[in-house]
Design an enzyme around this catalytic site. Structure first.
Site, short mmCIF file in Angstrom:
data_model
loop_
_atom_site.label_atom_id
_atom_site.label_comp_id
_atom_site.label_asym_id
_atom_site.label_seq_id
_atom_site.Cartn_x
_atom_site.Cartn_y
_atom_site.Cartn_z
N HIS A 138 0.83 -1.37 -0.14
CA HIS A 138 0.02 -0.03 -0.11
C HIS A 138 0.87 1.16 0.08
CE1 HIS A 138 -2.80 2.99 1.86
NE2 HIS A 138 -3.85 2.12 1.78
N ASP A 215 2.68 -4.58 7.99
CA ASP A 215 1.61 -3.78 7.86
C ASP A 215 0.50 -4.46 8.10
OD1 ASP A 215 -0.77 -2.38 6.84
OD2 ASP A 215 0.44 -1.80 5.04
N GLN A 218 -4.82 -4.84 6.82
CA GLN A 218 -5.85 -5.76 6.41
C GLN A 218 -6.09 -6.97 7.31
OE1 GLN A 218 -8.13 -5.32 3.98
NE2 GLN A 218 -7.34 -3.42 3.46
N LYS A 241 -10.58 -0.60 10.00
CA LYS A 241 -11.03 -1.94 9.03
C LYS A 241 -11.52 -3.14 10.09
CE LYS A 241 -8.30 -0.08 5.56
NZ LYS A 241 -6.69 -0.09 4.78
N CYS A 379 -4.63 2.54 -3.59
CA CYS A 379 -3.37 3.05 -3.16
C CYS A 379 -2.33 2.17 -3.35
CB CYS A 379 -3.78 3.28 -1.57
SG CYS A 379 -4.90 4.74 -1.20
C1 LIG Z 1 -5.98 0.89 4.50
C2 LIG Z 1 -4.35 0.27 4.63
C3 LIG Z 1 -3.60 0.98 4.96
C4 LIG Z 1 -3.75 2.56 5.48
O1 LIG Z 1 -4.51 2.29 6.57
P1 LIG Z 1 -4.97 3.89 7.03
O2 LIG Z 1 -6.20 3.50 8.01
O3 LIG Z 1 -5.49 4.49 6.04
O4 LIG Z 1 -3.87 4.51 7.84
C5 LIG Z 1 -2.04 0.55 5.00
N1 LIG Z 1 -1.96 -0.58 4.29
C6 LIG Z 1 -2.94 -1.40 3.98
C7 LIG Z 1 -2.48 -2.69 3.65
C8 LIG Z 1 -4.20 -1.20 3.90
O5 LIG Z 1 -5.24 -1.83 3.59
#
Ligand SMILES: *Cc1c(COP(=O)(O)O)cnc(C)c1O
Length: 421
Positions: A138, A215, A218, A241, A379
């Site tokens: 992302h 990260d 998800q 999320k 993104c």
């Molecule tokens: C949504 C997302 C982000 C960013 O998250 P924010 O809540 O916008 O800070 C980063 N990495 C992944 C894989 C995402 O799905």
């Protein structure tokens, strides 16, 4: 229909599953609204998931009954608000299985967590050091490292993916070397649905002497996560999320690393003593929590995690997997549909293009039918570049979605093909 599709459909539409999901849907007020006169079919969960009543009420109750600034007051409200906020930290600790509560830093979200590490840990990087990411990241896990490279003279390396959307392990291993200081990779790709073998990748990175940031934006809503088992050094995720509020998220870091890192923002709460000559810093995790935080959000994130725990992540994962398998098999049989992201280990995300129809036009037709999906680059422009498409349509599943909703999606896609075909 082959055996797998029959089995998946059977699992997702088994009477007991249907009853359980119908019951859970009652917890989400927004699922009862209509869009263009049609029942809302919400399949944009990878962008943000809907909130159960208990989370909405938790935020409201905080403002109605507890509201006070935390960590400062001796009065009862302040103490009760502080207790509730710190209890949420313990809930997060249990959720991702950290060893110590000081390892949980509350931030605004995944993006802020990654920027914190890039800014603070990044101060130790020197010209020629290397940061390794993957092609499926992302933008939030790309741009902070690019900025760090500009500041420090470090070099960004990118491990490629294959045409199924899986990380190429051979290339990843080759790119690790004595100069690699930091590896940053996603647990679950938001554009492709690919689940990375994080534990194995962490072990490889550690063997090369690098620290690893995962990260988990998800992953946390779809997979049980145990940071000690993964042995990652940092893990980042967002509340929104995970059925929780926006504006609140978590950075986990191993205490020894966080301890050695400089603060990244100055202000209230992160200090021990301030004079104009010098300032000493607070203990973990407060050293990284300058200013008044999203108190209601933190407490409501705790409620969201309790809700997920009540339903059970293994049950959520099994249900979503059945939906994804059904949707994938159906979509694979549709002429003109190209699936983007066909990794063996996948979760909750169906990304695709429709021949001859721009993704935004597909999205508009779906919206007419009450179906909310995301269209665009998600993104993850480098992922789009890899597959040679400007954008995809992405349907993403959550615990409250149903087989019937997948059928509405598929019918709406056929309609888009008729309208534009
Ligand atoms: C949504 C997302 C982000 C960013 O998250 P924010 O809540 O916008 O800070 C980063 N990495 C992944 C894989 C995402 O799905």
């Amino acid at each position: 229909m082959n055996d797998r599709i029959i089995e998946s459909t059977a699992r997702a539409s088994a009477p007991e599953t249907k009853r359980a999901v119908a019951r859970l849907r009652q917890d989400f007020p927004i699922l009862h609204r209509t869009v263009h006169g049609k029942p809302l079919v919400y399949l944009d969960n990878a962008a943000t998931s809907q909130k159960p009543q208990c989370v909405i009420e938790c935020e409201a109750r905080y403002y109605a009954q507890l509201n006070a600034n935390i960590h400062r007051g001796v009065h009862s409200l302040s103490q009760q608000a502080t207790e509730a906020y710190e209890a949420a930290r313990d809930t997060v600790r249990r959720f991702i299985h950290t060893e110590r509560r000081e390892e949980i830093v509350f931030v605004r979200g995944t993006t802020e967590a990654i920027n914190l590490v890039a800014t603070s840990y990044g101060q130790g990087l020197r010209p020629g050091d290397e940061i390794l990411i993957t092609e499926m990241e992302h933008h939030s896990n790309i741009v902070p490292w690019q900025l760090l490279c500009e500041r420090s003279g470090a070099v960004l390396r990118v491990a490629p993916i294959d045409d199924a959307g899986e990380l190429r392990l051979d290339a990843f291993e080759r790119l690790l070397g004595p100069a690699t200081r930091l590896v940053a990779l996603t647990h679950l790709s938001n554009a492709l649905g690919t689940i990375n073998p994080v534990k194995r990748l962490v072990a490889l990175a550690h063997a090369a002497g690098a620290v690893v940031l995962v990260d988990g934006a998800q992953a946390v809503a779809h997979l049980p996560v145990d940071v000690q088992e993964l042995d990652c050094d940092f893990y980042a995720f967002s509340g929104h999320k995970l059925y929780g509020p926006t504006g609140i998220g978590v950075l986990y870091g191993k205490a020894a690393l966080l301890d050695a890192m400089p603060p990244w923002q100055g202000g209230g709460d992160m200090i021990r003593e301030v004079t104009f000559a010098r300032t000493s810093y607070n203990d973990l995790p407060y050293k990284f929590e300058a200013g008044t935080p999203h108190i209601a959000g933190g407490i409501a994130l705790g409620a969201a995690i309790d809700y997920v725990g009540m339903v059970g992540l293994p049950a959520i994962a099994a249900h979503e997997h059945a939906l994804l398998a059904y949707a994938t098999e159906q979509a694979a049989g549709m002429a003109g549909l190209r699936l983007i992201g066909t990794a063996r280990d996948k979760a909750s995300i169906l990304s695709f293009t429709v021949e001859g129809v721009h993704p935004h036009d597909v999205g508009t037709i779906l919206d007419d039918e009450g179906v909310a999906v995301r269209t665009g680059h998600h993104c993850a422009m480098p992922v789009m570049a890899h597959f040679g498409v400007p954008a995809t349509v992405r349907a993403s599943f959550a615990l409250y979605n149903t087989v019937e909703e997948v059928d509405v999606l598929l019918r709406a896609i056929r309609r888009a093909q008729e309208v534009f075909g």
